[in-house]
Design a protein around this motif. Structure first.
Motif, short mmCIF file in Angstrom:
data_model
loop_
_atom_site.label_atom_id
_atom_site.label_comp_id
_atom_site.label_asym_id
_atom_site.label_seq_id
_atom_site.Cartn_x
_atom_site.Cartn_y
_atom_site.Cartn_z
N TYR A 110 0.83 -1.21 0.00
CA TYR A 110 0.00 0.00 0.00
C TYR A 110 0.86 1.26 0.00
N ILE B 1 2.30 1.81 -3.44
CA ILE B 1 1.28 2.34 -4.34
C ILE B 1 1.07 3.84 -4.09
N LEU B 2 0.96 4.22 -2.83
CA LEU B 2 0.75 5.63 -2.48
C LEU B 2 1.92 6.49 -2.95
N PRO C 204 -2.64 -1.10 -9.62
CA PRO C 204 -2.01 0.11 -9.04
C PRO C 204 -0.50 -0.02 -8.85
N SER D 196 -7.18 1.98 -4.46
CA SER D 196 -6.37 1.38 -3.40
C SER D 196 -6.85 1.82 -2.02
N THR D 197 -7.26 3.08 -1.90
CA THR D 197 -7.76 3.57 -0.63
C THR D 197 -9.10 2.94 -0.28
N VAL E 242 -4.48 8.99 -10.30
CA VAL E 242 -5.43 9.39 -9.26
C VAL E 242 -6.42 8.24 -9.00
N GLU F 123 -5.84 5.07 -9.39
CA GLU F 123 -5.16 3.99 -8.66
C GLU F 123 -5.15 4.30 -7.16
N LEU F 124 -4.91 5.57 -6.80
CA LEU F 124 -4.94 5.96 -5.39
C LEU F 124 -6.35 5.80 -4.82
N TYR F 125 -7.35 6.17 -5.61
CA TYR F 125 -8.74 6.08 -5.18
C TYR F 125 -9.15 4.63 -4.93
N ASN G 95 2.45 6.38 -7.12
CA ASN G 95 1.41 7.09 -7.88
C ASN G 95 1.38 8.58 -7.54
N THR G 96 1.52 8.90 -6.26
CA THR G 96 1.54 10.32 -5.86
C THR G 96 2.75 11.03 -6.45
#
Length: 304
Positions: free
Chosen positions: A32, A35-36, A281, A71-72, A65, A67-69, A39-40
């Protein structure tokens, strides 16, 4: 007995791992975090570098964005479930997760479809590209695909929320709309028809521009120069790998959950049910960040 008043759902798929839960927690947390961060970082690089303020990178930014959405919508929930002895989730949180994950899937397919059309214009109509795919047009495409996906998934969710349920046990690691519908005590014909129609829209609407774009690109590659073929390979390879990877994961999950035509051991089924939510992601930042020289160069300049 009707259990329509139950305020929570129970997940029956989590395996008793004992002390290994902390190892699984650490592995999941590391994935996680990667991924954060990845992507960020790419979103920041694209936003901060003016040379990347072009339609292709606007679509990439939307992809990262998303992928972050997605994954969260999965990982914080998954981390809590790994540490918990009782694998339950409240009904509102379950429906919220369904909305997030289903929107993520729809946006992913639509975003990849728009990116294929953008590549078609860049490779097949290079002289007209700047007039046919302007920055404001790219932003409009992104707004439309996010609104379209959100409305489509909201209708799915509203049809499910209205159903009285005869149970509260979900045979999965996370909330899935069709598994909730299967618990219903009332007629679910409308849900099933809209669900199949939704799958049709999710696949067909993006598939048409993808097939059109790559048919045109292949024609140009076969009849064009070596430089044209190299440009097509360098810009389309990450997109194709991402598209095929995500399609495989979604196809398996759809066939297994809705039609139950694939029989796998429970451990393998658990891994495959998470495949499209975890690998995509992870893969996209690596594919687009490392394969595209413009992003690599911008990243190097930002790091200096």
């Amino acid at each position: 007995m009707i259990n329509s008043t139950s305020s929570y759902f129970i997940f029956s798929t989590y395996l008793p791992v004992g002390a290994l839960r902390y190892l699984f927690f650490m592995l999941t947390a590391v994935i996680y975090m990667f991924i954060l961060i990845s992507n960020t970082s790419l979103i920041v690089v694209i936003c901060m570098n003016r040379s990347l303020h072009e339609p292709m990178y606007v679509f990439l930014c939307s992809l990262f964005v998303n992928e972050l959405y997605g994954s969260t919508g999965l990982f914080p929930f998954l981390l809590l479930q790994i540490l918990s002895d009782v694998h339950t989730v409240s009904r509102p949180l379950c429906f919220l997760q369904i909305f997030c994950l289903y929107t993520y899937v729809n946006v992913e397919f639509c975003n990849l479809a728009v990116m294929s059309y953008d590549r078609y214009l860049a490779i097949c109509c290079p002289l007209q590209y700047n007039t046919r795919m302007m920055w404001n047009k790219a932003v409009t495409f992104i707004i439309v695909l996010w609104v379209y996906s959100s409305v489509k998934c909201l209708v799915t969710l509203l049809l499910t929320i209205r159903l009285p349920l005869c149970g509260n046990v979900l045979n999965n690691l996370y909330c899935q709309n069709f598994l909730v519908v299967k618990l219903a005590c009332s007629d679910t014909t409308v849900n099933n028809i809209y669900g199949l129609f939704g799958i049709f829209l999710t696949v067909l609407v993006p598939l048409l521009p993808i097939l059109f774009s790559y048919t045109k690109i292949l024609k140009v590659c076969f009849s064009g120069s070596k430089q044209t073929r190299q440009k097509a390979v360098s810009t389309c390879t990450p997109h194709l790998v991402s598209l095929l990877n995500f399609s495989f994961g979604c196809l398996f999950e759809t066939l297994h959950s809705r039609f139950d035509v694939i029989k796998f051991p429970s451990e393998l089924r658990i891994l495959l049910s998470l495949y499209f939510l975890i690998i995509q992601p992870l893969l996209n930042p690596l594919m687009f960040g490392l394969q595209m020289s413009t992003i690599r160069n911008a990243w190097k300049l930002a790091a200096m």
